[in-house]
Structure formats: C-alpha cells, structure tokens
Design an enzyme around this catalytic site. Structure first.
Site, PDB file in Angstrom:
ATOM      1  N   CYS A 258       0.787  -1.245   0.000  1.00  0.00           N
ATOM      2  CA  CYS A 258       0.000   0.000   0.000  1.00  0.00           C
ATOM      3  C   CYS A 258       0.815   1.289   0.000  1.00  0.00           C
ATOM      4  CB  CYS A 258      -0.934   0.008   1.201  1.00  0.00           C
ATOM      5  SG  CYS A 258      -2.156  -1.296   1.123  1.00  0.00           S
TER       6      CYS A 258
HETATM    7  N1  LIG Z   1      -2.370  -6.437   1.834  1.00  0.00           N
HETATM    8  C1  LIG Z   1      -2.888  -5.450   2.537  1.00  0.00           C
HETATM    9  O1  LIG Z   1      -2.595  -5.299   3.725  1.00  0.00           O
HETATM   10  C2  LIG Z   1      -3.869  -4.456   1.922  1.00  0.00           C
HETATM   11  C3  LIG Z   1      -4.475  -3.511   2.781  1.00  0.00           C
HETATM   12  C4  LIG Z   1      -5.394  -2.616   2.258  1.00  0.00           C
HETATM   13  C5  LIG Z   1      -5.696  -2.657   0.893  1.00  0.00           C
HETATM   14  N2  LIG Z   1      -5.094  -3.571   0.073  1.00  0.00           N
HETATM   15  C6  LIG Z   1      -5.495  -3.554  -1.336  1.00  0.00           C
HETATM   16  O2  LIG Z   1      -6.250  -4.713  -1.613  1.00  0.00           O
HETATM   17  C7  LIG Z   1      -5.983  -5.165  -2.932  1.00  0.00           C
HETATM   18  C8  LIG Z   1      -5.545  -6.625  -2.909  1.00  0.00           C
HETATM   19  O3  LIG Z   1      -4.317  -6.722  -2.183  1.00  0.00           O
HETATM   20  P1  LIG Z   1      -3.803  -8.083  -1.555  1.00  0.00           P
HETATM   21  O4  LIG Z   1      -2.695  -7.689  -0.636  1.00  0.00           O
HETATM   22  O5  LIG Z   1      -4.929  -8.892  -1.006  1.00  0.00           O
HETATM   23  O6  LIG Z   1      -3.216  -8.814  -2.867  1.00  0.00           O
HETATM   24  P2  LIG Z   1      -2.710 -10.331  -2.978  1.00  0.00           P
HETATM   25  O7  LIG Z   1      -1.661 -10.318  -4.044  1.00  0.00           O
HETATM   26  O8  LIG Z   1      -2.394 -10.877  -1.626  1.00  0.00           O
HETATM   27  O9  LIG Z   1      -3.961 -11.117  -3.523  1.00  0.00           O
HETATM   28  C9  LIG Z   1      -4.547 -10.871  -4.732  1.00  0.00           C
HETATM   29  C10 LIG Z   1      -5.163 -12.155  -5.262  1.00  0.00           C
HETATM   30  O10 LIG Z   1      -5.875 -11.802  -6.443  1.00  0.00           O
HETATM   31  C11 LIG Z   1      -5.687 -12.826  -7.405  1.00  0.00           C
HETATM   32  N3  LIG Z   1      -5.990 -12.302  -8.734  1.00  0.00           N
HETATM   33  C12 LIG Z   1      -5.218 -11.552  -9.549  1.00  0.00           C
HETATM   34  N4  LIG Z   1      -5.882 -11.274 -10.689  1.00  0.00           N
HETATM   35  C13 LIG Z   1      -7.099 -11.845 -10.594  1.00  0.00           C
HETATM   36  C14 LIG Z   1      -8.225 -11.910 -11.445  1.00  0.00           C
HETATM   37  N5  LIG Z   1      -8.226 -11.320 -12.636  1.00  0.00           N
HETATM   38  N6  LIG Z   1      -9.294 -12.595 -11.014  1.00  0.00           N
HETATM   39  C15 LIG Z   1      -9.290 -13.213  -9.817  1.00  0.00           C
HETATM   40  N7  LIG Z   1      -8.249 -13.190  -8.951  1.00  0.00           N
HETATM   41  C16 LIG Z   1      -7.169 -12.516  -9.348  1.00  0.00           C
HETATM   42  C17 LIG Z   1      -4.241 -13.252  -7.203  1.00  0.00           C
HETATM   43  O11 LIG Z   1      -4.013 -14.546  -7.753  1.00  0.00           O
HETATM   44  C18 LIG Z   1      -4.133 -13.221  -5.665  1.00  0.00           C
HETATM   45  O12 LIG Z   1      -4.493 -14.460  -5.095  1.00  0.00           O
HETATM   46  C19 LIG Z   1      -4.952  -4.209  -3.504  1.00  0.00           C
HETATM   47  O13 LIG Z   1      -5.591  -3.209  -4.232  1.00  0.00           O
HETATM   48  C20 LIG Z   1      -4.317  -3.601  -2.267  1.00  0.00           C
HETATM   49  O14 LIG Z   1      -3.827  -2.307  -2.532  1.00  0.00           O
HETATM   50  C21 LIG Z   1      -4.177  -4.481   0.573  1.00  0.00           C
END
Ligand SMILES: NC(=O)c1ccc[n+]([C@@H]2O[C@H](COP(=O)([O-])OP(=O)(O)OC[C@H]3O[C@@H](n4cnc5c(N)ncnc54)[C@H](O)[C@@H]3O)[C@@H](O)[C@H]2O)c1
Length: 423
Positions: A258
């Site tokens: 983030c």
């Molecule tokens: N990790 C955090 O602490 C956090 C906190 C707040 C916000 N976010 C936001 O949340 C969002 C997701 O982050 P995350 O950390 O969970 O990511 P991540 O990489 O842990 O997980 C994302 C998942 O999405 C899947 N994916 C990718 N493309 C896809 C598609 N077309 N269809 C279905 N699945 C698909 C991937 O295979 C993966 O399993 C981002 O925008 C991030 O900025 C993350």
C-alpha cells in the site's frame, strides 16, 4: 445469501473468513489454480491465517474456484485483486480490468458489485460502471455498484475485519443503501460517504498521510543523527503530548502493497486536473533514498574498522516489510540487500517468517533464512537490523555481533561502545 470474493490474497481471505463466520455462504474466485486447490485442500497461503481456519471455512461451506461462470450464483461480488504500479510508476489496473472481463458475461440483475482494491478516485464510475451498463444493467435500478476500501492491517492483534470500521460509497443512493446493508451483516461499524469517488479518495488520504509522515520522520532522522540526537527518544517524548501529535517512526524505507504504491495513484490522476502532488513526490523521494542511507552508514562503519563493503559478510535481519508478517512486497530490506550485493558484499538474511527468499517480480536471491545463533552472528562482519521481529533476541545479538547497524531503535539502550550504529 451467497457472497463471491474475487482475489484470494491478504485482503480476500480474511474477508471471506469473516463473512463465513457470520453464517453467509462464500465462494472464493481466483485465477491462481494452485492457490485455489490449496485452499480447497485446507491450506492457507497466508501465515497469519492458520490452515485450521481454512478447514473451518470449508466445513461451513466455503469453496474456492477458478470458474467465473459461478459468479452468477452470487448475490454480492467483492473484488480484492492487486492494484500495483507499472514500470514507469503509473497505475496498473490490469488485474481489475481482467476481473471485469471475467465477470461481465455473468453479471445479472439483483447483484451487488463492490470494489475493494485501492485505486484512483473515479475507477468505479469510469472503469467498472461501463461493464455493468454494457451488460444491460443500471446501477441503482436493477444492480448495485459500490466502492469500499480495504483497511486490513496484517499482523495487528488489536483489530480484525469485524472491528475495523468500513467506509462505503455508492454509485447512487440506492447502491449506497445496499452496500451499507451488505457490509453491516459482518462489520460492526459502517461509515457511509457521498460517492464512490469520495470512498476511493478516503483510502488514498489514509495512505498518503502515512507516507508523508514517515517521509518526514525519515528526513528528521538524518538531521538528528548529524546533531548527535536520538530520533526514537525524541518521538517517544513527543508522544506524551495527549493531543495534536501522532507518532511515526523512521526506518530503512517503506514497504508493503500500500504505502509505497497507492499515493502515486493520486499523483497520476491529479495530472488530469493539472495539479502536481508535491508532498507525495517529496515523501516518495525521501523514503526511497533510505535504503541507500542505511548502506552509506554501514560503509562508513566498516571503513572505521579498516574494512571495505566488498567482500564483507553481512546479515540482514528481517526482510518482511514490517514486524511479524511474512509479506516481502516492496520491502526496503530487499532493496538494501540488493545494494549490498551490488557493492560486492556477501549478503545473507534471517527472517523467522520467510524461510526461503520468495519468488518476486523484480528481485531474486537464492537464499534461505539463516538461524541467528551466537556462532552464526560471530561469522558476520556486520548485522543490519532492517525489520523488527518479536522472535529476535536483541540481547544475544548485542552480545555476539561485531557490528550492528540499527534502523529500528532496538539497540538504543545499549551502552555506547562503538558497536551499534544508528541508521
Ligand atoms: N495487503 C494489505 O494489507 C492491503 C491492505 C489494504 C488494501 N489492500 C489492497 O487490496 C488489494 C488486494 O491486495 P492483496 O494484498 O490482497 O493482494 P494479494 O496479491 O495478496 O492477492 C490478490 C489475489 O488476487 C488474485 N488475482 C489476480 N488477478 C485476478 C483476477 N483477474 N481474477 C481473480 N483473482 C485474481 C491473485 O491470484 C491473488 O491471489 C490491492 O488493491 C491492495 O492495494 C491491501
């Protein structure tokens, strides 16, 4: 009700777990077949969610799938896919767009679609809404479209998905109403806002606020260091002010999915409106310079011992981006390790949560985590504390390391015997 979670990562899995705990049906969708079969076999891909918890979810009816036609079975769809930056640091919405391509043929009347991925203000209206309308659906009439930013804080024992208030903005008043009702089923406090754009901007404000304030203390660290003052002592004393001050701590830079990324989503969008986001750029510049600052401190300390960095054996302690998590994305520790390697050092790492150096898009080390023992510590020319970990025995490290470069203030109470360098 059946809820579909699209993207089963750090955000999607805790959300799916919470919805499942509330007795609602949950289907998880992901394009990663290995992750999907792992989850269906009861294996958690995230350290802080135990396999047993996935087992409980499966027992309650949770199922993961790569078959997006099954999104039609869901009453609500929540998108939690990555939103990284491209090579030239522009927003990369390709995961969101490909998700919409997969969902589009199966969208139907009566569904609610919520985007949780962090993004620039306008994404829900400008990118998602056209897909909904092309499917012959009208937000607020026969379909509901909302944006609700994720606020997951992995490894934080004080808050969980249920207790972190949830901001929701709707495409229309009816969409907002439906979104508030959906999230109200499994989250204690909902904070409705006037539009999806506002909700998108709320998330960016939160992350920009952190990035800028961390940049500020990182800059102040270089000043106090020159003055012979301890920035950690100063922050702790300032924290005694019961109002008007929030403590942020310096470090080797910023990491995670983030803080180093999201602010630049706004920088990019602001250009469309002729505005330059100078605070964001400046904080990014200061924070991005920190790995080099740490390495310069190490080079100077080695030089004082008549040693060169080239050929020195260095142990990096902590490669996750923050304390007690297993996530190495954008971790400044990894940037420090790369600089050390570029300078010809022999670099190793130790991180209790990262047994083997992970597969990363832009970084590669063929390394496994070193066990921190009296004899392993004694074999290094210097130890760099980059990320705190509750399992690190700082007393033992202080006793057996020959040189400690401390970016976290963990050794600030040690007697000044020339062994510890603040960085
Ligand atoms: N990790 C955090 O602490 C956090 C906190 C707040 C916000 N976010 C936001 O949340 C969002 C997701 O982050 P995350 O950390 O969970 O990511 P991540 O990489 O842990 O997980 C994302 C998942 O999405 C899947 N994916 C990718 N493309 C896809 C598609 N077309 N269809 C279905 N699945 C698909 C991937 O295979 C993966 O399993 C981002 O925008 C991030 O900025 C993350």
């Amino acid at each position: 009700m059946q809820v579909g979670i699209i993207g089963l990562g750090y955000v999607g899995i805790p959300l799916a777990r919470r919805i499942s705990q509330c007795g609602q049906g949950v289907t998880g969708f992901d394009i990663d077949a290995e992750r999907v079969s792992g989850l269906n076999g009861g294996r958690s891909p995230i350290k802080h969610i135990a396999d047993a918890e996935i087992g409980t979810m499966l027992g309650d009816g949770f199922e993961a799938t790569c078959d997006f036609s099954r999104t039609a079975e869901c009453d609500a769809l929540i998108i939690c896919v990555p939103t990284p930056l491209g090579k030239t640091r522009e927003p990369d919405l390709s995961y969101v767009v490909s998700t919409m391509e997969s969902l589009a043929p199966h969208l139907r009347a009566g569904q609610l679609l919520s985007l949780e991925s962090t993004t620039w203000p306008g994404t829900t209206e400008e990118v998602l809404r056209p897909y909904v309308e092309r499917a012959g659906l009208t937000p607020g009439v026969d379909f509901h479209l909302v944006y609700s930013p994720e606020r997951e804080d992995p490894g934080n024992p004080d808050f969980d998905t249920r207790t972190i208030p949830k901001v929701v903005g709707g495409s229309t008043a009816a969409c907002l109403d439906a979104g508030v009702r959906l999230y109200g089923l499994f989250i204690d406090r909902i904070v409705p806002v006037s539009s999806t754009r506002t909700a998108e901007m709320v998330k960016l404000l939160e992350n920009i606020h952190r990035s800028v304030n961390i940049g500020l203390v990182n800059e102040l660290k270089s000043v106090t260091d020159r003055m012979g003052l301890d920035i950690f002592e100063i922050i702790d004393a300032a924290k005694s002010k019961p109002f008007g001050f929030t403590a942020y701590y310096p470090g080797p830079g910023i990491g995670g999915h983030c803080i180093p990324i999201d602010p630049f989503y706004l920088t990019w969008k602001a250009r469309e409106f002729g505005v330059h986001t100078r605070f964001i750029e400046l904080a990014g510049e200061v924070n991005a310079a920190m790995p080099r600052y740490v390495v310069d401190k190490l080079i100077t300390a080695l030089n004082d011992r008549s040693k060169a960095l080239r050929g020195s054996k260095i142990l990096a302690l902590g490669i996750a981006y923050k304390r007690d998590v297993d996530d190495t994305r954008e971790s400044p520790s990894v940037f420090v390790m790369e600089l050390l390697r570029d300078w010809g050092a022999e670099v190793h790492y130790s991180d209790p949560n990262v047994a083997v150096f992970p597969r990363m898009r832009e970084h590669s080390f063929d390394l496994a985590s070193v066990e921190v023992t009296a004899s392993s510590l004694a074999s290094y020319d210097a130890v760099l504390l980059l990320t705190d970990h509750s399992a690190f025995d700082y007393g033992m490290i202080a006793e057996h390391a020959s040189l400690i470069v401390d970016t976290r203030g963990a050794f600030r109470d040690m007697p000044a015997n020339g062994k510890v360098v603040r960085a």
